[in-house]
Design a protein around this motif. Structure first.
Motif, PDB file in Angstrom:
ATOM      1  N   SER A  18     -52.194  37.962  31.325  1.00 50.48           N
ATOM      2  CA  SER A  18     -51.040  37.115  31.026  1.00 50.48           C
ATOM      3  C   SER A  18     -51.007  35.839  31.857  1.00 50.48           C
ATOM      4  O   SER A  18     -50.286  34.904  31.501  1.00 50.48           O
ATOM      5  N   VAL A  19     -51.757  35.802  32.968  1.00 53.41           N
ATOM      6  CA  VAL A  19     -51.752  34.610  33.811  1.00 53.41           C
ATOM      7  C   VAL A  19     -53.166  34.056  33.922  1.00 53.41           C
ATOM      8  O   VAL A  19     -54.138  34.818  33.983  1.00 53.41           O
ATOM      9  N   PRO A  20     -53.311  32.738  33.926  1.00 55.90           N
ATOM     10  CA  PRO A  20     -54.655  32.159  34.047  1.00 55.90           C
ATOM     11  C   PRO A  20     -55.176  32.246  35.472  1.00 55.90           C
ATOM     12  O   PRO A  20     -54.416  32.102  36.434  1.00 55.90           O
ATOM     13  N   GLN A  44     -57.020  31.585  25.360  1.00 55.13           N
ATOM     14  CA  GLN A  44     -56.600  32.925  24.946  1.00 55.13           C
ATOM     15  C   GLN A  44     -55.461  33.423  25.832  1.00 55.13           C
ATOM     16  O   GLN A  44     -54.465  33.986  25.352  1.00 55.13           O
ATOM     17  N   CYS A  45     -55.618  33.222  27.129  1.00 56.12           N
ATOM     18  CA  CYS A  45     -54.592  33.642  28.090  1.00 56.12           C
ATOM     19  C   CYS A  45     -53.280  32.901  27.846  1.00 56.12           C
ATOM     20  O   CYS A  45     -52.208  33.520  27.784  1.00 56.12           O
ATOM     21  N   GLN A  46     -53.345  31.598  27.693  1.00 54.77           N
ATOM     22  CA  GLN A  46     -52.139  30.792  27.534  1.00 54.77           C
ATOM     23  C   GLN A  46     -51.395  31.081  26.233  1.00 54.77           C
ATOM     24  O   GLN A  46     -50.169  31.119  26.193  1.00 54.77           O
ATOM     25  N   HIS A  47     -52.144  31.268  25.156  1.00 55.36           N
ATOM     26  CA  HIS A  47     -51.511  31.387  23.841  1.00 55.36           C
ATOM     27  C   HIS A  47     -51.283  32.825  23.397  1.00 55.36           C
ATOM     28  O   HIS A  47     -50.368  33.078  22.606  1.00 55.36           O
ATOM     29  N   PHE A  48     -52.109  33.764  23.880  1.00 57.65           N
ATOM     30  CA  PHE A  48     -51.984  35.141  23.426  1.00 57.65           C
ATOM     31  C   PHE A  48     -51.641  36.115  24.556  1.00 57.65           C
ATOM     32  O   PHE A  48     -51.282  37.262  24.283  1.00 57.65           O
ATOM     33  N   GLY A  49     -51.782  35.681  25.813  1.00 54.72           N
ATOM     34  CA  GLY A  49     -51.541  36.585  26.935  1.00 54.72           C
ATOM     35  C   GLY A  49     -52.590  37.664  27.052  1.00 54.72           C
ATOM     36  O   GLY A  49     -52.396  38.662  27.752  1.00 54.72           O
ATOM     37  N   CYS A  50     -53.712  37.488  26.369  1.00 55.14           N
ATOM     38  CA  CYS A  50     -54.773  38.494  26.333  1.00 55.14           C
ATOM     39  C   CYS A  50     -56.128  37.814  26.309  1.00 55.14           C
ATOM     40  O   CYS A  50     -56.244  36.652  25.917  1.00 55.14           O
ATOM     41  N   LEU A  51     -57.146  38.561  26.723  1.00 60.09           N
ATOM     42  CA  LEU A  51     -58.529  38.183  26.470  1.00 60.09           C
ATOM     43  C   LEU A  51     -58.968  38.921  25.220  1.00 60.09           C
ATOM     44  O   LEU A  51     -58.763  40.136  25.101  1.00 60.09           O
ATOM     45  N   LEU A  52     -59.555  38.193  24.293  1.00 58.12           N
ATOM     46  CA  LEU A  52     -59.905  38.776  23.004  1.00 58.12           C
ATOM     47  C   LEU A  52     -61.356  39.239  23.025  1.00 58.12           C
ATOM     48  O   LEU A  52     -62.267  38.518  22.633  1.00 58.12           O
ATOM     49  N   LYS A  53     -61.564  40.450  23.520  1.00 59.94           N
ATOM     50  CA  LYS A  53     -62.878  41.080  23.482  1.00 59.94           C
ATOM     51  C   LYS A  53     -62.914  41.944  22.221  1.00 59.94           C
ATOM     52  O   LYS A  53     -62.316  41.599  21.208  1.00 59.94           O
ATOM     53  N   ASN A  54     -63.614  43.090  22.252  1.00 59.69           N
ATOM     54  CA  ASN A  54     -63.568  43.981  21.096  1.00 59.69           C
ATOM     55  C   ASN A  54     -62.147  44.441  20.819  1.00 59.69           C
ATOM     56  O   ASN A  54     -61.750  44.639  19.679  1.00 59.69           O
ATOM     57  N   GLU A  55     -61.390  44.618  21.881  1.00 62.34           N
ATOM     58  CA  GLU A  55     -59.979  44.950  21.791  1.00 62.34           C
ATOM     59  C   GLU A  55     -59.247  44.028  22.751  1.00 62.34           C
ATOM     60  O   GLU A  55     -59.791  43.624  23.767  1.00 62.34           O
ATOM     61  N   PRO A  56     -57.988  43.677  22.446  1.00 57.41           N
ATOM     62  CA  PRO A  56     -57.253  42.799  23.365  1.00 57.41           C
ATOM     63  C   PRO A  56     -57.103  43.426  24.744  1.00 57.41           C
ATOM     64  O   PRO A  56     -56.815  44.611  24.874  1.00 57.41           O
ATOM     65  N   LEU A  83     -54.157  20.490  31.766  1.00 60.71           N
ATOM     66  CA  LEU A  83     -52.901  20.023  31.168  1.00 60.71           C
ATOM     67  C   LEU A  83     -51.751  20.746  31.875  1.00 60.71           C
ATOM     68  O   LEU A  83     -51.262  21.784  31.430  1.00 60.71           O
ATOM     69  N   LYS A  84     -51.341  20.168  32.974  1.00 67.82           N
ATOM     70  CA  LYS A  84     -50.467  20.881  33.907  1.00 67.82           C
ATOM     71  C   LYS A  84     -49.093  21.191  33.332  1.00 67.82           C
ATOM     72  O   LYS A  84     -48.570  22.297  33.501  1.00 67.82           O
ATOM     73  N   GLU A  85     -48.506  20.224  32.655  1.00 69.44           N
ATOM     74  CA  GLU A  85     -47.167  20.456  32.119  1.00 69.44           C
ATOM     75  C   GLU A  85     -47.183  21.575  31.083  1.00 69.44           C
ATOM     76  O   GLU A  85     -46.322  22.461  31.084  1.00 69.44           O
ATOM     77  N   GLU A  86     -48.178  21.525  30.183  1.00 72.66           N
ATOM     78  CA  GLU A  86     -48.268  22.578  29.173  1.00 72.66           C
ATOM     79  C   GLU A  86     -48.553  23.928  29.825  1.00 72.66           C
ATOM     80  O   GLU A  86     -47.946  24.947  29.468  1.00 72.66           O
ATOM     81  N   ARG A  87     -49.479  23.946  30.780  1.00 69.62           N
ATOM     82  CA  ARG A  87     -49.795  25.203  31.460  1.00 69.62           C
ATOM     83  C   ARG A  87     -48.539  25.812  32.079  1.00 69.62           C
ATOM     84  O   ARG A  87     -48.247  27.004  31.890  1.00 69.62           O
ATOM     85  N   CYS A  88     -47.793  25.012  32.811  1.00 63.90           N
ATOM     86  CA  CYS A  88     -46.597  25.516  33.493  1.00 63.90           C
ATOM     87  C   CYS A  88     -45.526  25.948  32.496  1.00 63.90           C
ATOM     88  O   CYS A  88     -44.877  26.992  32.669  1.00 63.90           O
ATOM     89  N   SER A  89     -45.357  25.159  31.453  1.00 64.15           N
ATOM     90  CA  SER A  89     -44.318  25.488  30.470  1.00 64.15           C
ATOM     91  C   SER A  89     -44.621  26.808  29.785  1.00 64.15           C
ATOM     92  O   SER A  89     -43.711  27.606  29.510  1.00 64.15           O
ATOM     93  N   ARG A  90     -45.893  27.055  29.509  1.00 63.89           N
ATOM     94  CA  ARG A  90     -46.257  28.321  28.855  1.00 63.89           C
ATOM     95  C   ARG A  90     -46.172  29.495  29.825  1.00 63.89           C
ATOM     96  O   ARG A  90     -45.782  30.597  29.441  1.00 63.89           O
TER      97      ARG A  90
END
Length: 601
Positions: A281-283, A265-277, A323-330
């Protein structure tokens, strides 16, 4: 019960009712406060009712004394009457909860089986039941004795009084235990709010309570002994800094290092998806090496050790690929190992370990600066004691010059013009890992003290504290985290600077990020709705007035831009910058530091 009675099903579902009453979701539940007379049940219940209603959450308190004025006025205090008293209120609470209300029940309810009966009735109807044990010693209850009942019971005027000549059976597995004799009522209330939030009964962004992850003081010895028997993982200093961030509640509502679902959620949306976002933004993750994973992956819990000492217990560990490369790139937009933080990630473990944490004791560093490491709850209390009606936060990792001070002074002036009587500045330098050529934390803190000493910033309306997170130099992605974390302090306004969290490109002669993007992103970022962002205004040295001033392009020739490179070179050479650029004592601190460094060869 007569066999001729048939239960009628509602035509309106709970979800439909929630759309009307619960800000888009069904929130019906019962919070059952139990404890001795005078323990603080009603006070806590009424405080929580007030809090929830102020957030738009329907809530209603059912108080023991109030109910005996009406519904239960035919009942006395004999054991059978007490049993019926609790049975009736349990049924009433269930109806309130089914209607979508957070029902707050404050009854002594001395018998465990009666409370368990109310719980079973709720469970059978798929309604949450949260037992809160208001654990106040009888000596404290007698000392309070607001109604004078203990005195009468001791004199024999009242018979069958709970705790005196009638038993009280404390809960064995209450969801929440509060100690009103040791904690302010607001802190006790937030323990209940935390439980409601963890169950997704309250939207996190509506509440934003601080979720500290410390073991209770009374359990530290027991938990430490338990931890010593667990398989363990040694964590790095960087991990330890993130552990401090989590334990103090800066990353609320995270309850530990991210599991894979939260990480994605953090990597792809920059949010935690609870009842409301909720902006995240960072893991915040725990890398582990394959050998450690293989050693502990089947454990129900693991101990986290730093410098040979157990610092925390991580429950129900979940391992997933790093997945270090993907994590860093995002996160950074690059995976270039020339970036100092990316380099650390690439050298870390190939697995991430997520799970809820219990931190045994508050994390300290013994460097003489721990007094500045105030937790979010401590900062909230500090602002309250100062009677602040607005708090504006300024994050920094560099020394304060008069251009920074100008922006902070101007923000305070504007807040006063808007009608605030006592705005307070949170000067909040980052205190975790920074790259090797940044000014060390101890020097920066000394420099900030000199700025206050010289009156450049008002000491009476400024709080200087250390933010414990490490620096990532991730530009607009990171600046969202810096802002979100300050929400935990109760701050209302956040000053964003030029090129926040930026740095030069590792290989090319350019900045890694556009200097304006951090400010623009913050004004649009989801999950930061309560914050008002104060945009950066460019300041430069005005050669005419001999002080830092807001840059005026129409009078460009009057202004001089003093770069960080020039500042460092001048300090190393023991020379002075133009008068008015920085407070003299603050400049002397930097000169002493840079002259102490080894000479370049």
């Amino acid at each position: 019960m007569s066999s001729n009675i048939v239960y009628q099903q509602h035509h309106v579902s709970r979800d439909e009712r929630g759309q009307v009453m619960g800000k888009g979701a069904f929130r019906g539940c019962t919070v059952w406060f139990t404890g001795l007379s005078g323990a603080g049940k009603s006070t806590l219940s009424m405080k929580l009712e007030e809090y929830l209603c102020s957030k738009g959450i329907p809530a209603y308190s059912l108080d023991g004394d109030n109910i005996r004025h009406g519904l239960n006025k035919d009942l006395g205090f004999a054991p059978a009457d007490r049993e019926e008293n609790i049975r009736r209120i349990g049924e009433v609470a269930k109806l309130f909860a089914d209607a979508g209300v957070v029902c707050l029940v404050s009854f002594i309810s001395p018998y465990r089986k009666d409370r368990d009966g109310a719980r079973i009735s709720h469970n059978q109807n798929n309604l949450p039941f949260i037992e809160v044990y208001v654990d106040t010693p009888i000596m404290e209850c007698e000392r309070r004795d607001v109604k004078g009942l203990y005195k009468k019971a001791r004199q024999g005027i009242i018979k069958g009084f709970t705790g005196i000549d009638s038993p009280y059976e404390p809960p064995e597995n209450a969801e929440v235990v509060t100690k009103t004799a040791d904690m302010p009522v607001e802190d006790c209330m937030m323990l209940v709010v935390k439980e409601l939030m963890e169950r997704n009964i309250i939207p996190c962004e509506t509440t934003l309570p601080v979720m500290e992850l410390f073991t209770s003081h009374s359990q530290v010895g027991k938990k430490r002994a338990e931890a010593e028997a667990l398989p363990s993982i040694d964590i790095t200093k960087l991990d330890m800094q993130w552990l401090q961030v989590l334990s103090e509640g800066w990353a609320t509502p995270l309850t530990g290092f991210m599991r894979e679902r939260e990480f994605l959620q953090c990597q792809h949306f920059g949010c935690l998806l609870k009842n409301e976002p909720i902006n995240q933004s960072v893991p915040i993750v725990l890398p582990v090496h394959s050998a450690d994973k293989e050693r502990v992956e089947n454990a129900e819990a693991i101990a986290l050790k730093y410098d040979g000492q157990v610092k925390a217990i991580l429950h129900k560990p979940e391992f997933y690929p790093h997945l270090k490369e993907e994590r860093c790139s995002r996160q950074w937009g690059t995976s270039n190992k020339g970036h100092p933080h990316i380099k650390m990630i690439m050298e870390s473990g190939d697995w991430l370990c997520g799970g809820d944490i219990e931190v045994l004791e508050r994390i300290t560093w013994g460097d003489g600066l721990d007094k500045y490491r105030m937790t979010p709850l401590e900062l909230r209390a500090k602002f309250k004691s100062m009677n602040a009606d607005a708090v504006f936060a300024f994050q920094l990792r560099n020394p304060v010059h008069n251009g920074h001070a100008l922006l902070m002074q101007d923000t305070k002036r504007k807040l006063v013009e808007r009608g605030f009587k006592n705005p307070v500045l949170l000067l909040h330098p980052l205190g975790g890992w920074t790259k090797s050529d940044d000014v060390p934390l101890d020097v920066r803190m000394k420099q900030h003290s000199a700025v206050l000493e010289e009156g450049v910033l008002d000491p009476q309306s400024t709080v200087v504290a250390i933010f414990p997170a490490p620096m990532m130099y991730a530009g607009p992605t990171e600046v969202q985290w810096h802002a979100k974390a300050r929400l935990a302090t109760g701050a209302n306004f956040y000053i964003v600077g030029r090129d926040p969290a930026g740095m030069p490109h590792p290989d090319e002669k350019r900045d890694l990020y556009d200097h304006s993007h951090g400010r623009k992103v913050l004004t649009m970022a989801p999950g930061l709705g309560r914050f008002e962002i104060v945009p950066f205004r460019v300041a430069a040295y005005n050669k005419t007035t001999k002080k830092m001033d807001f840059y005026d392009p129409e009078n460009h020739d009057n202004f001089e831009f003093i770069s960080g490179t020039r500042m460092r070179r001048t300090a190393r050479e023991g020379e002075s910058l133009p008068e008015g650029f920085m407070a003299p004592k603050a400049w002397d601190v930097l000169v002493q530091y840079y002259q102490s460094l080894p000479k370049a060869t």
